[in-house]
Scaffold this motif. Sequence first.
Motif, PDB file in Angstrom:
ATOM      1  N   PRO A  39     166.157  68.875  87.324  1.00  0.00           N
ATOM      2  CA  PRO A  39     166.813  70.074  87.832  1.00  0.00           C
ATOM      3  C   PRO A  39     167.971  70.528  86.954  1.00  0.00           C
ATOM      4  CG  PRO A  39     167.394  68.167  89.149  1.00  0.00           C
ATOM      5  CD  PRO A  39     166.370  67.710  88.153  1.00  0.00           C
ATOM      6  N   HIS A  40     168.459  69.643  86.095  1.00  0.00           N
ATOM      7  CA  HIS A  40     169.590  69.974  85.238  1.00  0.00           C
ATOM      8  C   HIS A  40     169.440  69.218  83.920  1.00  0.00           C
ATOM      9  CE1 HIS A  40     173.738  70.213  83.795  1.00  0.00           C
ATOM     10  NE2 HIS A  40     173.843  71.277  84.573  1.00  0.00           N
ATOM     11  N   PRO A  41     169.786  69.832  82.789  1.00  0.00           N
ATOM     12  CA  PRO A  41     169.632  69.153  81.493  1.00  0.00           C
ATOM     13  C   PRO A  41     170.348  67.800  81.400  1.00  0.00           C
ATOM     14  CG  PRO A  41     170.143  71.463  81.152  1.00  0.00           C
ATOM     15  CD  PRO A  41     170.246  71.208  82.624  1.00  0.00           C
ATOM     16  N   GLY A  45     167.449  62.338  80.565  1.00  0.00           N
ATOM     17  CA  GLY A  45     167.115  61.000  80.113  1.00  0.00           C
ATOM     18  C   GLY A  45     166.995  59.975  81.225  1.00  0.00           C
ATOM     19  N   LEU A  46     167.283  60.386  82.445  1.00  0.00           N
ATOM     20  CA  LEU A  46     167.281  59.446  83.566  1.00  0.00           C
ATOM     21  C   LEU A  46     165.865  59.178  84.061  1.00  0.00           C
ATOM     22  CD1 LEU A  46     170.307  60.887  85.556  1.00  0.00           C
ATOM     23  CD2 LEU A  46     170.269  58.845  84.119  1.00  0.00           C
ATOM     24  N   VAL A  50     165.518  58.676  89.788  1.00  0.00           N
ATOM     25  CA  VAL A  50     166.908  59.162  89.845  1.00  0.00           C
ATOM     26  C   VAL A  50     166.922  60.691  89.808  1.00  0.00           C
ATOM     27  CG1 VAL A  50     169.152  59.142  88.672  1.00  0.00           C
ATOM     28  CG2 VAL A  50     167.790  57.037  88.808  1.00  0.00           C
ATOM     29  N   GLN A  51     166.075  61.272  88.969  1.00  0.00           N
ATOM     30  CA  GLN A  51     165.997  62.738  88.918  1.00  0.00           C
ATOM     31  C   GLN A  51     165.599  63.306  90.277  1.00  0.00           C
ATOM     32  OE1 GLN A  51     163.542  64.106  85.698  1.00  0.00           O
ATOM     33  NE2 GLN A  51     164.491  62.712  84.223  1.00  0.00           N
TER      34      GLN A  51
END
Length: 128
Positions: A39-41, A45-46, A50-51
């Motif tokens: 949802p956000h730059p 990398g997560l 978690v995203q």
Amino acid sequence: METFMQTAFPWLMVAATILFTIYGQLVIKWQVMLERTPPHPMLEGLPSLVQLLFRPWIISALLAAFLASMCWMLAMSRLELSRAYPFMALNFILVGFLAVPFFGEAMTRPKIIGLLFVIIGLVISSRG
């Protein structure tokens, strides 16, 4: 004479528990099926789990789980656990049936038989 708080309210809280739980399960399934774009730059990398936690719909599902817990605590303050808990089986029944139109899942004969056993168990245990 019993008041509304003593009779209907606890059962409304059981129903709210079921509805919040079903909402949460359906929303989580829907969200994990979506394309995995962060949802956000900053989240890029997560790990995908978690995203997911940052998606508004997932947050609403987690909030629904919390609200279900609150409703369940209110219900348990006024009902016997052994009398109310069998109704949690409605989660299995309703989610099972709702997964068909929402997610295109198949309602197979074994699933139908299993859900019928859950219904029979619910009927038997609610009379005791």
